[in-house]
Scaffold this motif. Sequence first.
Motif, PDB file in Angstrom:
ATOM      1  N   ARG A   1       7.474   2.347   7.202  1.00  0.00           N
ATOM      2  CA  ARG A   1       9.982   1.987   6.999  1.00  0.00           C
ATOM      3  C   ARG A   1       9.643   1.219   5.978  1.00  0.00           C
ATOM      4  O   ARG A   1       9.538   0.831   4.670  1.00  0.00           O
ATOM      5  CB  ARG A   1      10.435   2.796   7.429  1.00  0.00           C
ATOM      6  CG  ARG A   1      11.466   3.199   7.112  1.00  0.00           C
ATOM      7  CD  ARG A   1      12.853   3.644   8.021  1.00  0.00           C
ATOM      8  NE  ARG A   1      13.622   2.399   8.740  1.00  0.00           N
ATOM      9  CZ  ARG A   1      13.324   2.661   9.696  1.00  0.00           C
ATOM     10  NH1 ARG A   1      12.497   3.090  10.407  1.00  0.00           N
ATOM     11  NH2 ARG A   1      13.811   1.428  10.648  1.00  0.00           N
ATOM     12  N   ALA A   2       9.231   0.026   6.527  1.00  0.00           N
ATOM     13  CA  ALA A   2       9.717  -1.793   5.447  1.00  0.00           C
ATOM     14  C   ALA A   2       8.551  -1.602   4.656  1.00  0.00           C
ATOM     15  O   ALA A   2       9.521  -2.285   3.876  1.00  0.00           O
ATOM     16  CB  ALA A   2      10.051  -2.574   7.232  1.00  0.00           C
ATOM     17  N   GLY A   3       7.435  -1.172   4.829  1.00  0.00           N
ATOM     18  CA  GLY A   3       6.216  -1.942   4.346  1.00  0.00           C
ATOM     19  C   GLY A   3       6.257  -0.604   2.578  1.00  0.00           C
ATOM     20  O   GLY A   3       6.991  -0.798   1.321  1.00  0.00           O
ATOM     21  N   LEU A   4       7.160   0.371   2.706  1.00  0.00           N
ATOM     22  CA  LEU A   4       7.249   1.559   1.235  1.00  0.00           C
ATOM     23  C   LEU A   4       8.815   1.028   0.631  1.00  0.00           C
ATOM     24  O   LEU A   4       8.717   1.130  -0.111  1.00  0.00           O
ATOM     25  CB  LEU A   4       7.507   2.815   2.089  1.00  0.00           C
ATOM     26  CG  LEU A   4       6.450   3.833   2.866  1.00  0.00           C
ATOM     27  CD1 LEU A   4       6.908   4.319   3.192  1.00  0.00           C
ATOM     28  CD2 LEU A   4       5.562   4.053   2.040  1.00  0.00           C
ATOM     29  N   VAL A   5       9.731   1.081   1.481  1.00  0.00           N
ATOM     30  CA  VAL A   5      10.658   0.050   1.093  1.00  0.00           C
ATOM     31  C   VAL A   5      10.784  -1.383  -0.633  1.00  0.00           C
ATOM     32  O   VAL A   5      11.061  -1.413  -0.985  1.00  0.00           O
ATOM     33  CB  VAL A   5      12.004  -0.044   2.028  1.00  0.00           C
ATOM     34  CG1 VAL A   5      13.340  -1.135   1.459  1.00  0.00           C
ATOM     35  CG2 VAL A   5      12.606   0.987   2.856  1.00  0.00           C
ATOM     36  N   GLY A   6       9.796  -2.113   0.378  1.00  0.00           N
ATOM     37  CA  GLY A   6       9.333  -3.560   0.024  1.00  0.00           C
ATOM     38  C   GLY A   6       9.082  -2.480  -1.318  1.00  0.00           C
ATOM     39  O   GLY A   6       9.149  -3.346  -2.273  1.00  0.00           O
ATOM     40  N   LEU A   7       7.818  -2.065  -1.183  1.00  0.00           N
ATOM     41  CA  LEU A   7       7.046  -1.549  -2.442  1.00  0.00           C
ATOM     42  C   LEU A   7       8.162  -0.752  -3.737  1.00  0.00           C
ATOM     43  O   LEU A   7       7.887  -1.286  -4.394  1.00  0.00           O
ATOM     44  CB  LEU A   7       5.166  -0.474  -2.170  1.00  0.00           C
ATOM     45  CG  LEU A   7       5.662   0.135  -2.875  1.00  0.00           C
ATOM     46  CD1 LEU A   7       4.400  -0.930  -3.776  1.00  0.00           C
ATOM     47  CD2 LEU A   7       4.514   1.177  -2.435  1.00  0.00           C
TER      48      LEU A   7
ATOM     49  N   GLU B   1      -0.340   2.059  -6.009  1.00  0.00           N
ATOM     50  CA  GLU B   1       0.036   2.905  -7.237  1.00  0.00           C
ATOM     51  C   GLU B   1      -0.001   4.325  -6.924  1.00  0.00           C
ATOM     52  O   GLU B   1       0.016   5.049  -7.364  1.00  0.00           O
ATOM     53  CB  GLU B   1      -2.018   2.468  -8.371  1.00  0.00           C
ATOM     54  CG  GLU B   1      -1.547   0.648  -8.506  1.00  0.00           C
ATOM     55  CD  GLU B   1      -2.686   0.440  -9.276  1.00  0.00           C
ATOM     56  OE1 GLU B   1      -3.502   1.806  -9.398  1.00  0.00           O
ATOM     57  OE2 GLU B   1      -2.765  -0.792  -9.925  1.00  0.00           O
ATOM     58  N   ARG B   2      -0.881   4.938  -5.718  1.00  0.00           N
ATOM     59  CA  ARG B   2      -1.091   6.397  -5.998  1.00  0.00           C
ATOM     60  C   ARG B   2       0.495   6.408  -5.342  1.00  0.00           C
ATOM     61  O   ARG B   2       1.077   8.103  -5.299  1.00  0.00           O
ATOM     62  CB  ARG B   2      -1.984   6.596  -4.734  1.00  0.00           C
ATOM     63  CG  ARG B   2      -2.739   7.970  -4.232  1.00  0.00           C
ATOM     64  CD  ARG B   2      -3.046   8.228  -4.030  1.00  0.00           C
ATOM     65  NE  ARG B   2      -5.125   8.448  -5.096  1.00  0.00           N
ATOM     66  CZ  ARG B   2      -5.787   8.760  -5.085  1.00  0.00           C
ATOM     67  NH1 ARG B   2      -6.115   9.108  -2.805  1.00  0.00           N
ATOM     68  NH2 ARG B   2      -7.018   8.435  -5.447  1.00  0.00           N
ATOM     69  N   LEU B   3       0.916   5.979  -4.114  1.00  0.00           N
ATOM     70  CA  LEU B   3       1.863   6.410  -3.914  1.00  0.00           C
ATOM     71  C   LEU B   3       3.280   6.679  -4.920  1.00  0.00           C
ATOM     72  O   LEU B   3       4.135   7.179  -5.033  1.00  0.00           O
ATOM     73  CB  LEU B   3       2.573   5.704  -2.981  1.00  0.00           C
ATOM     74  CG  LEU B   3       3.977   5.900  -1.538  1.00  0.00           C
ATOM     75  CD1 LEU B   3       3.275   5.609   0.190  1.00  0.00           C
ATOM     76  CD2 LEU B   3       4.990   5.442  -2.821  1.00  0.00           C
ATOM     77  N   LEU B   4       3.260   5.343  -5.955  1.00  0.00           N
ATOM     78  CA  LEU B   4       4.472   5.164  -6.920  1.00  0.00           C
ATOM     79  C   LEU B   4       4.215   6.647  -7.418  1.00  0.00           C
ATOM     80  O   LEU B   4       5.210   6.811  -8.400  1.00  0.00           O
ATOM     81  CB  LEU B   4       4.257   3.811  -7.257  1.00  0.00           C
ATOM     82  CG  LEU B   4       4.749   2.454  -6.472  1.00  0.00           C
ATOM     83  CD1 LEU B   4       4.741   1.743  -7.454  1.00  0.00           C
ATOM     84  CD2 LEU B   4       5.855   2.876  -5.926  1.00  0.00           C
ATOM     85  N   ALA B   5       2.581   6.670  -8.141  1.00  0.00           N
ATOM     86  CA  ALA B   5       2.129   8.059  -9.137  1.00  0.00           C
ATOM     87  C   ALA B   5       3.093   8.906  -8.131  1.00  0.00           C
ATOM     88  O   ALA B   5       3.660  10.154  -8.721  1.00  0.00           O
ATOM     89  CB  ALA B   5       1.083   8.114  -9.391  1.00  0.00           C
ATOM     90  N   ALA B   6       2.699   9.263  -7.276  1.00  0.00           N
ATOM     91  CA  ALA B   6       3.278  10.367  -6.427  1.00  0.00           C
ATOM     92  C   ALA B   6       4.712  10.689  -6.482  1.00  0.00           C
ATOM     93  O   ALA B   6       5.063  11.518  -6.993  1.00  0.00           O
ATOM     94  CB  ALA B   6       2.332  10.724  -5.152  1.00  0.00           C
ATOM     95  N   VAL B   7       5.476   9.550  -6.576  1.00  0.00           N
ATOM     96  CA  VAL B   7       7.248   9.654  -6.705  1.00  0.00           C
ATOM     97  C   VAL B   7       7.198  10.399  -7.632  1.00  0.00           C
ATOM     98  O   VAL B   7       7.890  11.234  -7.638  1.00  0.00           O
ATOM     99  CB  VAL B   7       7.805   8.541  -5.778  1.00  0.00           C
ATOM    100  CG1 VAL B   7       9.102   8.454  -6.571  1.00  0.00           C
ATOM    101  CG2 VAL B   7       7.244   8.153  -4.338  1.00  0.00           C
TER     102      VAL B   7
END
Length: 222
Positions: free
Chosen positions: A14-20, A111-117
């Motif tokens: 969770r902390a990693g996703l929030v930081g990203l 990059e893939r996660l941000l593109a997915a969002v």
Amino acid sequence: MTRVLVVDDQFLIRAGLVGLLNAAPGFEVAGEAADGEEAVRLAARTRPDVILMDIRMPGMNGIQATARIITDAPAPAPRVLVLTTFDLDEYVYGALRAGASGFLLKDSGPERLLAAVTAVAGGDALFAPSVTRRLIEAYAHHDRPAPGAPRPPDLGALTSREVDVLKLTARGLSNLEIADRLSISEATVKTHLNRTMTKLDLNSRAQAVVIAYETGLVTPGE
């Protein structure tokens, strides 16, 4: 600015996703939750655009939380992007049926996660539709509605062109591919799909795909 609610019971993930998300331009973290019940409360309070939703959590799981959030939210409901460890997680199909807009593997790169969002926030298409199609085909025949569950909607309200678009969507084609196949514009494809979702009272493209399987419009392995 895309506002994102992050839901995962593992603190480091969770902390990693929030930081990203906080470090990336164009994104804002609306909140973070460690379980489904907290996610439901925060979603109602913060009204995020997208929710990154873990599935396996203690108490209320991600499927139950997704269904509650989408059912209770005023329009437009937030888009839910499911996070999972395995690309054939049996729970993902249930999440798509509950109204999630797509899913993403937890080991995907930043990059893939941000593109997915971004894709889910836009509401145009499922992220990685070919993978989603493979998952639905694998589990559609295992996850029939339980006795007493609501029946799938009647497709009789759809025009023949809307049925064509729904069928091709369920087979994993993108809007551009559908437009080429039917010799119509991409904008017209979106219009047909949006009208289909309105007529069938659906919240996401993913739900439309699931309905296509549950009604027999398309069948696994077809």
